[in-house]
Design an enzyme around this catalytic site. Structure first.
Site, PDB file in Angstrom:
ATOM      1  N   SER A 155     -23.556  -6.670 -10.288  1.00  0.00           N
ATOM      2  CA  SER A 155     -23.340  -6.644  -8.832  1.00  0.00           C
ATOM      3  C   SER A 155     -23.478  -8.025  -8.195  1.00  0.00           C
ATOM      4  O   SER A 155     -23.375  -8.161  -6.979  1.00  0.00           O
ATOM      5  CB  SER A 155     -24.318  -5.663  -8.166  1.00  0.00           C
ATOM      6  OG  SER A 155     -25.646  -5.997  -8.502  1.00  0.00           O
ATOM      7  N   ASN A 204     -35.865  -1.320  -7.780  1.00  0.00           N
ATOM      8  CA  ASN A 204     -35.503  -0.193  -6.909  1.00  0.00           C
ATOM      9  C   ASN A 204     -36.063  -0.357  -5.493  1.00  0.00           C
ATOM     10  O   ASN A 204     -35.367  -0.147  -4.498  1.00  0.00           O
ATOM     11  CB  ASN A 204     -35.999   1.128  -7.508  1.00  0.00           C
ATOM     12  CG  ASN A 204     -35.360   1.418  -8.859  1.00  0.00           C
ATOM     13  OD1 ASN A 204     -34.461   0.696  -9.275  1.00  0.00           O
ATOM     14  ND2 ASN A 204     -35.814   2.455  -9.530  1.00  0.00           N
ATOM     15  N   THR A 209      -4.191  10.592  32.445  1.00  0.00           N
ATOM     16  CA  THR A 209      -4.692  11.617  31.534  1.00  0.00           C
ATOM     17  C   THR A 209      -3.453  12.086  30.801  1.00  0.00           C
ATOM     18  O   THR A 209      -2.355  12.091  31.382  1.00  0.00           O
ATOM     19  CB  THR A 209      -5.358  12.798  32.271  1.00  0.00           C
ATOM     20  OG1 THR A 209      -4.363  13.450  33.065  1.00  0.00           O
ATOM     21  CG2 THR A 209      -6.499  12.350  33.173  1.00  0.00           C
ATOM     22  N   HIS A 210      -3.608  12.432  29.541  1.00  0.00           N
ATOM     23  CA  HIS A 210      -2.463  12.816  28.690  1.00  0.00           C
ATOM     24  C   HIS A 210      -1.402  11.714  28.657  1.00  0.00           C
ATOM     25  O   HIS A 210      -0.235  12.003  28.421  1.00  0.00           O
ATOM     26  CB  HIS A 210      -1.807  14.116  29.188  1.00  0.00           C
ATOM     27  CG  HIS A 210      -2.781  15.200  29.510  1.00  0.00           C
ATOM     28  ND1 HIS A 210      -3.175  16.150  28.596  1.00  0.00           N
ATOM     29  CD2 HIS A 210      -3.484  15.466  30.644  1.00  0.00           C
ATOM     30  CE1 HIS A 210      -4.053  16.976  29.166  1.00  0.00           C
ATOM     31  NE2 HIS A 210      -4.266  16.573  30.397  1.00  0.00           N
ATOM     32  N   SER A 235       8.300 -12.878  16.180  1.00  0.00           N
ATOM     33  CA  SER A 235       9.059 -12.141  15.174  1.00  0.00           C
ATOM     34  C   SER A 235       9.920 -13.125  14.399  1.00  0.00           C
ATOM     35  O   SER A 235      10.409 -14.107  14.959  1.00  0.00           O
ATOM     36  CB  SER A 235       9.943 -11.107  15.870  1.00  0.00           C
ATOM     37  OG  SER A 235      11.060 -10.786  15.064  1.00  0.00           O
ATOM     38  N   LYS A 262      10.514 -12.114  20.938  1.00  0.00           N
ATOM     39  CA  LYS A 262       9.306 -11.293  20.816  1.00  0.00           C
ATOM     40  C   LYS A 262       7.995 -12.061  20.916  1.00  0.00           C
ATOM     41  O   LYS A 262       7.878 -13.175  20.425  1.00  0.00           O
ATOM     42  CB  LYS A 262       9.334 -10.566  19.472  1.00  0.00           C
ATOM     43  CG  LYS A 262      10.433  -9.539  19.386  1.00  0.00           C
ATOM     44  CD  LYS A 262      10.009  -8.214  19.946  1.00  0.00           C
ATOM     45  CE  LYS A 262       9.262  -7.480  18.868  1.00  0.00           C
ATOM     46  NZ  LYS A 262       8.832  -6.183  19.302  1.00  0.00           N
ATOM     47  N   ASN A 293       4.297 -10.593  20.117  1.00  0.00           N
ATOM     48  CA  ASN A 293       3.612  -9.368  19.689  1.00  0.00           C
ATOM     49  C   ASN A 293       2.088  -9.494  19.752  1.00  0.00           C
ATOM     50  O   ASN A 293       1.544 -10.544  19.408  1.00  0.00           O
ATOM     51  CB  ASN A 293       4.028  -9.019  18.257  1.00  0.00           C
ATOM     52  CG  ASN A 293       5.510  -8.707  18.157  1.00  0.00           C
ATOM     53  OD1 ASN A 293       6.084  -8.114  19.065  1.00  0.00           O
ATOM     54  ND2 ASN A 293       6.127  -9.130  17.070  1.00  0.00           N
ATOM     55  N   GLU A 320      -3.524  -5.385  17.481  1.00  0.00           N
ATOM     56  CA  GLU A 320      -3.108  -4.371  16.508  1.00  0.00           C
ATOM     57  C   GLU A 320      -3.965  -4.427  15.247  1.00  0.00           C
ATOM     58  O   GLU A 320      -4.327  -3.402  14.682  1.00  0.00           O
ATOM     59  CB  GLU A 320      -1.637  -4.569  16.133  1.00  0.00           C
ATOM     60  CG  GLU A 320      -0.684  -4.276  17.284  1.00  0.00           C
ATOM     61  CD  GLU A 320       0.727  -4.710  16.948  1.00  0.00           C
ATOM     62  OE1 GLU A 320       1.582  -3.840  16.793  1.00  0.00           O
ATOM     63  OE2 GLU A 320       0.974  -5.922  16.828  1.00  0.00           O
ATOM     64  N   TYR A 329     -33.912   6.859  -7.349  1.00  0.00           N
ATOM     65  CA  TYR A 329     -32.862   5.846  -7.432  1.00  0.00           C
ATOM     66  C   TYR A 329     -31.819   6.229  -8.476  1.00  0.00           C
ATOM     67  O   TYR A 329     -32.151   6.720  -9.557  1.00  0.00           O
ATOM     68  CB  TYR A 329     -33.471   4.476  -7.804  1.00  0.00           C
ATOM     69  CG  TYR A 329     -32.402   3.407  -7.982  1.00  0.00           C
ATOM     70  CD1 TYR A 329     -31.864   2.746  -6.890  1.00  0.00           C
ATOM     71  CD2 TYR A 329     -31.883   3.115  -9.250  1.00  0.00           C
ATOM     72  CE1 TYR A 329     -30.861   1.802  -7.042  1.00  0.00           C
ATOM     73  CE2 TYR A 329     -30.874   2.171  -9.416  1.00  0.00           C
ATOM     74  CZ  TYR A 329     -30.375   1.523  -8.306  1.00  0.00           C
ATOM     75  OH  TYR A 329     -29.375   0.601  -8.459  1.00  0.00           O
ATOM     76  N   GLN A 366     -25.964   1.298  -5.883  1.00  0.00           N
ATOM     77  CA  GLN A 366     -25.538  -0.098  -5.841  1.00  0.00           C
ATOM     78  C   GLN A 366     -24.229  -0.241  -5.047  1.00  0.00           C
ATOM     79  O   GLN A 366     -23.953  -1.284  -4.463  1.00  0.00           O
ATOM     80  CB  GLN A 366     -25.347  -0.577  -7.282  1.00  0.00           C
ATOM     81  CG  GLN A 366     -24.762  -1.940  -7.452  1.00  0.00           C
ATOM     82  CD  GLN A 366     -24.861  -2.405  -8.912  1.00  0.00           C
ATOM     83  OE1 GLN A 366     -25.964  -2.520  -9.446  1.00  0.00           O
ATOM     84  NE2 GLN A 366     -23.742  -2.632  -9.551  1.00  0.00           N
TER      85      GLN A 366
HETATM   86  N1  ARG Z   1     -28.200  -3.973  -8.425  1.00  0.00           N
HETATM   87  C1  ARG Z   1     -29.014  -2.816  -8.221  1.00  0.00           C
HETATM   88  C2  ARG Z   1     -28.620  -2.134  -6.899  1.00  0.00           C
HETATM   89  O1  ARG Z   1     -28.031  -2.745  -6.088  1.00  0.00           O
HETATM   90  C3  ARG Z   1     -30.434  -3.203  -8.165  1.00  0.00           C
HETATM   91  C4  ARG Z   1     -31.371  -2.133  -8.590  1.00  0.00           C
HETATM   92  C5  ARG Z   1     -31.277  -1.924 -10.031  1.00  0.00           C
HETATM   93  N2  ARG Z   1     -32.227  -0.957 -10.472  1.00  0.00           N
HETATM   94  C6  ARG Z   1     -32.107  -0.361 -11.667  1.00  0.00           C
HETATM   95  N3  ARG Z   1     -33.013   0.500 -11.971  1.00  0.00           N
HETATM   96  N4  ARG Z   1     -31.129  -0.611 -12.464  1.00  0.00           N
HETATM   97  O2  ARG Z   1     -28.908  -0.996  -6.678  1.00  0.00           O
END
Ligand code: ARG
Length: 457
Positions: A23, A110, A155-156, A277, A283, A285, A290, A317, A322
């Site tokens: 991650s 965790n 309205t509408h 455009s 144009k 825009n 948007e 957990y 993650q």
């Molecule tokens: N990268 C993990 C997360 O964002 C961190 C916690 C990982 N904990 C574990 N028991 N593998 O949740």
């Protein structure tokens, strides 16, 4: 991959699995909070004599250095680290040596990631509140500048009654005020320290969790270690507040997009916020509006994703959790990009008075004012509705305006009609005669502008 575990494993892990589970590519955005949490934790470990004071001091010193590198953008994340917690832990060891191995006492990733995410949410909720206030200010300034302009309201999407343009704009200021309230509520509930809950059951070491809470400036210490590591309500709540704010932004964009069409042409947006455009040379825009409208679609999408992500997870957990982070970061960053943009865009809006004057020429806008004229003379609102309805129909059939009807003709609709009814057929009068609290009465709107200005100072 660099990881904080491995001794109980015999084989090597699959490169594909490592890439899939890592991650660091996104949770590096938590680095700042990870350092702050670790510093408070290290101080606590030292104070409680769980680790020697000199080790605690070395940990804090090393983490301070890392934090300053993170804040100045000099810190380099190793893409081979499993996550941000691993990356900082490894860097700390390189920096201070053996003492680094004592930091992860009485905590796990965790509770660590739960704390980091909470701190991120609090920090960004505060920023979003400030940015929302900035947008409110721009809208109030616009309302103040064009406080006398009268526009048709719908309205509408059918033209209904006349209002001050400033009244219309202040409706959005109300919405954004409620949004700020929701972010404040998020902060209140998110300010609960999970660190020290460890993996899920707490620790047998003599920790002082409240000390960490106070160091971090959080309001409370979590009271159930299982909930502390399993809970992501705070992310879902923040995304929900973001989704509602996004919905308001999107409606505002929609109003402005309608108003810049050639058909409405009530306002002009500064060229700086428009595009052209590639084929139609004429144009201009409103792409920024948007794209704000379009971008806000991701908020309810991501919110739903997280509700679905969490709803079937057993305590406590689970690694699924993650995946709350890409959703969280994406939504926070998108909203933080759009709020100041919208505030800037407002500063360059020009109002097209002559076109608006044309749009309010029809006297049908006064039907309720005439209805209430009759009510003031003792006619029931039901009967008055019928009388004015019949009158409007005749005008439509004959292609005339109410002011074209002779006094005699008016009397045929109701004996209560006097010539003074024609005095109602003016935009300024229509707004001026409103007197209910919160109405478009110019005096009341003026007070509202003043009170918002004061509130938003
Ligand atoms: N990268 C993990 C997360 O964002 C961190 C916690 C990982 N904990 C574990 N028991 N593998 O949740």
């Amino acid at each position: 991959m660099t990881k904080l575990w491995g001794s109980r494993f015999t084989g090597t892990s699959s490169a594909l699995a490592e890439k899939f589970t890592s991650s660091i590519a996104y949770d590096h955005k938590l680095a700042r909070y990870d350092c702050l949490g670790s510093m408070a934790h290290a101080r606590m470990l030292g104070k409680q004599k769980i680790i020697p004071a000199k080790d605690a001091a070395a940990l804090v010193k090393g983490l301070k250095k890392i934090l300053s590198q993170i804040e100045s953008g000099r810190y380099r994340f190793d893409p081979k680290s499993e996550d941000v917690h691993t990356d900082i832990q490894v860097k700390l060891k390189k920096l201070i040596g053996q003492a680094a191995d004592k930091l992860h006492t009485a905590r796990s990733r965790n509770d660590q990631v739960a704390l980091d995410a909470r701190m991120y949410c609090i920090d960004h909720a505060r920023r979003i509140i400030a940015m929302t206030a900035g947008l409110q200010k721009s809208i109030v300034d616009f309302a103040a500048k064009h406080s006398r302009v009268i526009i048709p309201a719908y309205t509408h999407l059918q033209s209904a009654q006349l209002v001050l343009m400033s009244h219309h704009m202040l409706a959005y200021v109300e919405m954004f005020e409620r949004d700020k309230g929701r972010f404040f509520g998020c902060i209140k509930r998110t300010s609960n320290n999970p660190l020290g809950s460890c993996a899920l059951s707490g620790s047998s070491l003599p920790t002082d969790r409240n000390f960490v809470t106070i160091q971090l400036g959080l309001a409370q210490t979590s009271q159930n270690s299982m909930d502390a590591v399993a809970d992501r309500d705070f992310v879902i709540e923040l995304l929900s507040a973001i989704a509602i704010t996004g919905m308001h932004l999107s409606r505002l964009c929609e109003d402005l997009i309608l108003w810049v069409t050639a058909e409405f042409d009530f306002i002009r947006i500064d060229d700086a916020f428009c595009t052209g455009s590639s084929i139609m040379p004429h144009k201009k825009n409103p792409d920024v509006l948007e794209l704000i409208r379009g971008n806000t679609s991701k908020f309810p999408g991501r919110l739903c994703e997280l509700l679905i992500l969490m709803k079937s997870l057993p305590l406590t957990y689970n690694r699924d959790m993650q995946l709350d982070k890409p959703a969280l970061f994406e939504c926070v960053e998108a909203l933080e990009e759009m709020l100041p943009l919208m505030a800037q865009l407002f500063k360059g809006i020009k109002v097209n008075g002559p076109k608006i004057a044309q749009a309010i020429e029809s006297q049908h806008f006064y039907s309720v004012d005439i209805l209430e004229y009759l009510v003031k003379k003792g006619v029931s609102s039901r009967d008055a509705h019928d009388i004015v309805g019949t009158m409007v129909k005749e005008c439509l059939d004959k292609g005339v305006q109410i002011s074209d009807l002779s006094d005699g003709r008016l009397k045929k609709f109701s004996k209560h009609f006097g010539p003074d009814v024609k005095k109602l057929l003016k935009p300024e009068i229509s707004v001026k005669i409103k007197r209910s609290t919160g109405s478009t009465n110019p005096g009341m709107v003026k007070n509202q502008i003043a009170s918002w200005k004061k509130k938003l100072k």
